[in-house]
Design a protein around this motif. Sequence first.
Motif, mmCIF file in Angstrom:
data_model
loop_
_atom_site.group_PDB
_atom_site.id
_atom_site.type_symbol
_atom_site.label_atom_id
_atom_site.label_comp_id
_atom_site.label_asym_id
_atom_site.label_seq_id
_atom_site.Cartn_x
_atom_site.Cartn_y
_atom_site.Cartn_z
ATOM 1 N N ALA A 741 1.228 -1.331 -0.021
ATOM 2 C CA ALA A 741 -0.116 -0.134 0.179
ATOM 3 C C ALA A 741 0.869 1.130 -0.466
ATOM 4 C CB ALA A 741 -1.351 -0.002 1.503
ATOM 5 N N ARG A 742 0.313 2.531 -0.730
ATOM 6 C CA ARG A 742 1.191 3.515 -0.382
ATOM 7 C C ARG A 742 0.656 4.532 -0.064
ATOM 8 N NH1 ARG A 742 1.820 0.493 -5.193
ATOM 9 N NH2 ARG A 742 3.728 0.908 -6.795
ATOM 10 N N GLY A 790 1.235 -4.017 -7.379
ATOM 11 C CA GLY A 790 1.594 -4.599 -5.629
ATOM 12 C C GLY A 790 0.807 -6.009 -6.379
ATOM 13 N N ARG A 791 1.497 -6.529 -4.721
ATOM 14 C CA ARG A 791 1.127 -8.032 -4.015
ATOM 15 C C ARG A 791 -0.716 -7.265 -2.861
ATOM 16 N NH1 ARG A 791 5.302 -9.600 -0.332
ATOM 17 N NH2 ARG A 791 5.758 -7.247 -0.226
ATOM 18 N N TYR A 792 -1.471 -8.620 -3.198
ATOM 19 C CA TYR A 792 -2.461 -9.061 -2.172
ATOM 20 C C TYR A 792 -2.929 -9.932 -1.875
ATOM 21 C CZ TYR A 792 -3.554 -4.164 -4.283
ATOM 22 O OH TYR A 792 -3.926 -2.739 -4.374
ATOM 23 N N PHE A 809 -1.843 -12.211 -4.702
ATOM 24 C CA PHE A 809 -2.590 -12.328 -5.548
ATOM 25 C C PHE A 809 -1.321 -11.020 -5.986
ATOM 26 C CE2 PHE A 809 -6.170 -10.808 -4.224
ATOM 27 C CZ PHE A 809 -6.122 -9.529 -4.771
ATOM 28 N N THR A 810 -1.265 -10.254 -7.795
ATOM 29 C CA THR A 810 -0.847 -9.273 -7.917
ATOM 30 C C THR A 810 -1.940 -8.727 -8.931
ATOM 31 O OG1 THR A 810 -0.007 -10.150 -9.623
ATOM 32 C CG2 THR A 810 1.582 -9.844 -7.305
ATOM 33 N N LEU A 811 -1.601 -7.148 -8.803
ATOM 34 C CA LEU A 811 -1.748 -6.003 -10.132
ATOM 35 C C LEU A 811 -0.739 -4.762 -10.150
ATOM 36 C CD1 LEU A 811 -4.750 -4.690 -10.426
ATOM 37 C CD2 LEU A 811 -4.561 -2.620 -9.304
#
Length: 820
Positions: A741-742, A790-792, A809-811
């Motif tokens: 997260a940013r 990124g990664r989730y 999973f990734t976005l």
Amino acid sequence: MNIAEILDQMTLEEQASILSGADFWTTVPVERLGIPKIKVTDGPNGARGGGSLVGGVKSACFPAAIAVGSSWNPELARELGKALAEEAKTKSARVLLAPTVNIHRSGLNGRNFECYSEDPYLTSELAVAYIEGVQGEGIAATIKHYVGNESEIERATISSDIDERTLREIYFPPFEAAVKRANVRAVMSSYNRLNGTYTSDHPWLLTEVLRGDWGFDGIVMSDWFGSHSTVESVNAGLDLEMPGPTRDRGAKLVAAVKDGLVAPETVRRAAGNMLRLLEWVGAFEDATMHEEQAIDRPEHRALIRRMGAEGTVLLKNNGVLPLAKAEIGNIAVIGPNADTARVMGGGSAQINAHYRVSPLEGIRMALAGKNAVLHARGADNSRLMPMLQGPVTVEFFDSVDLSGPVVHRMTLAEAHAFWLDPISPKLDMSAFSARISGDYTAAEDGDHVFGAVTAGRGLLKIDGEVVADFWDDWTQGTNFFSTGNDEQRASVSMKLGQTVRYELEYRTGLPGDALMALRAFRIGAARPLGDSDIAEAVERARDADVAVIFAGREGEWDTEGQDLPHFNLPGKQDALIEAVLAVNPRTIVVLQTGGPVLMPWFDRVAAVMQSWYPGQEAGNAIADVLFGDAEPGGRLPQTFPRRAIDNSAFTDDILTYPGLDGHVAYREGIFVGYRHHDTRGIKPFLPFGFGLSYTTFVWANARLSAPVMEEGGLSVQIEVTNSGSRSGSDVVQLYIRPLDARAERPEKELKAFAKLHLDAGQTGTAVLSISHRDLARFDVERKAWIADAGRYEAVIAANAEDIRFVLPFTLEAEWQESLR
């Protein structure tokens, strides 16, 4: 129907006239043009119709919203909505003032019971289904209270200070979903201010967000007496001022247009919204408004009973439940909620139920006389003295001092009335008096306490002697939506069988009294219970195979107009439970509250059930679960904290709760409920989503449709097998955890769930969907929803703490959705 042509024919005065109510429950007609009036009705758990908030035509009483939230079952909410629409039609109403979707922020909100959950996603799913159920029958739903009404403390003036990200992520989603997915036809503004401006006067809230960002095309109405202006409210986008007759519209609005403060197009647009509502509910085609009817439908009885069981949460069970009827010689039924049916909370949600089944009655019917049922109350839990039952005689005078002839008489079934509509054409509703009288007979020796509350002024007499005087010296308290005084009490020594005459001399409020337009009274009396009553309950429990204690609160605690003082069980209920437990380890506690409570005895009792306020079938639904005729289908919709200070709203700064100097600051931001406990590392007493079953389940083969977020989203599948010997239900909960997260994010957030009802040995598959919006946070500067690349993790759990699978999973690229 050509709405534009009708608007062209309407004068400015006529357009302004339909922007306020005619009276407490109906809108203004324009007979010249064939514009009809319609009736609206409360509420979330029953369609009360017009007239008083108490008494009146009987209606079906369904479980409170928190019990619906506990069901985690949108289809059940849809059935409820359909049934309530049918009930509304019996009251000749076209608009249902529900659902209530404010978030469980503190757990002490007096209206916590009226709301579904601490989680915006769970709330949204239930609200959408409820609205679709209501509106599928041609009745308009009204989602409320928009927005920031998470407390009843100073609710008419307090400013809920909430930043935009928190609004967008926590408090707006149920309203947004209602508009975009359910096409809700009405929105009710809240009493409070939002960041300093009354929500009924708030152009950003009512026009920019509601109509601009979400595309709402229905009407916005005020809460009752919740509008505060002429120019500001209509310019902000408030269409309908309620109740009537008008206070700030009518001639004032016409004058504002002529003075150039309100554009004629603004009035026309609001009037058009009202006409479209009339068209949508079919009022132009059929303007009939029949007499209100009390229709006790068998299918509604069955639905209420089923909902009561499905909303019941089993919090603990050491194997004692379900009780085997054939193996119980006798059962002790104890507690203040045992012989009294606590079917609903208080305030505007209350209705005159067709009937009420107490737990004691439900247990006796379930056992059919085959087992001995031993009963003792043991302790009190009433905030006010228990209401006196009738007959109660009321004599009305067209004066404020009981002078002159009696101009009207009525007989009440209980010593309680809330007069909203005209009582008699011979009475001026703003200036009348009444003599209220009845008989009270002592059921035992001792000091009996009488208590009276008035929205107005009063003088309480016992056998002609004044025992409480608040005729001239009256002080505003917390009762009757904070328009009444605090209960005035007097103690009278009585002998068994002795009868006294009580009399309340009543007059309407004086200038300066809180909301003079409200007129109400309530009289109660009882012998307060003490240590000897606990001792009697202990003796019943000592002789029983099992003891069931019905504890909790009642509708004068869980009510509109005030918050709860603490999380403890009121009165001596904890002491009662401890005393019974000392003589009978097979002690079961059944709780009825509108929110979380502290349970210092939890580790030592055999079982605990949370049954909330389950409607008119309360006793039957509870007995069904106790004896295993139905499963406890509920899961907690709100975190139960170990201590009050563990709640996200409670800090060392009282500005966060209950507020200070007219402001309450939502400084916890997006970290509400389990988001707070998870992210801040504070272990709850019972986690969000928690609930036990009478059977067992095995989860297996959890899988994602792809390792990378696809354009159409992802799906998750989990196989669930009922590995026990009886049917039951389980809830699969899917939370999203962002790893890259940013911006500050909760540790995880609920984004999908599925409830599976499975027979013994049966396997079902939960299929859950994840969208890009489910990954997103709101970026205030960019005015957009942002899912960071990124990664989730898809966290598959049975509750917020019981994690079964974690699927990564990734976005690959940032996703953005602008507001418009």
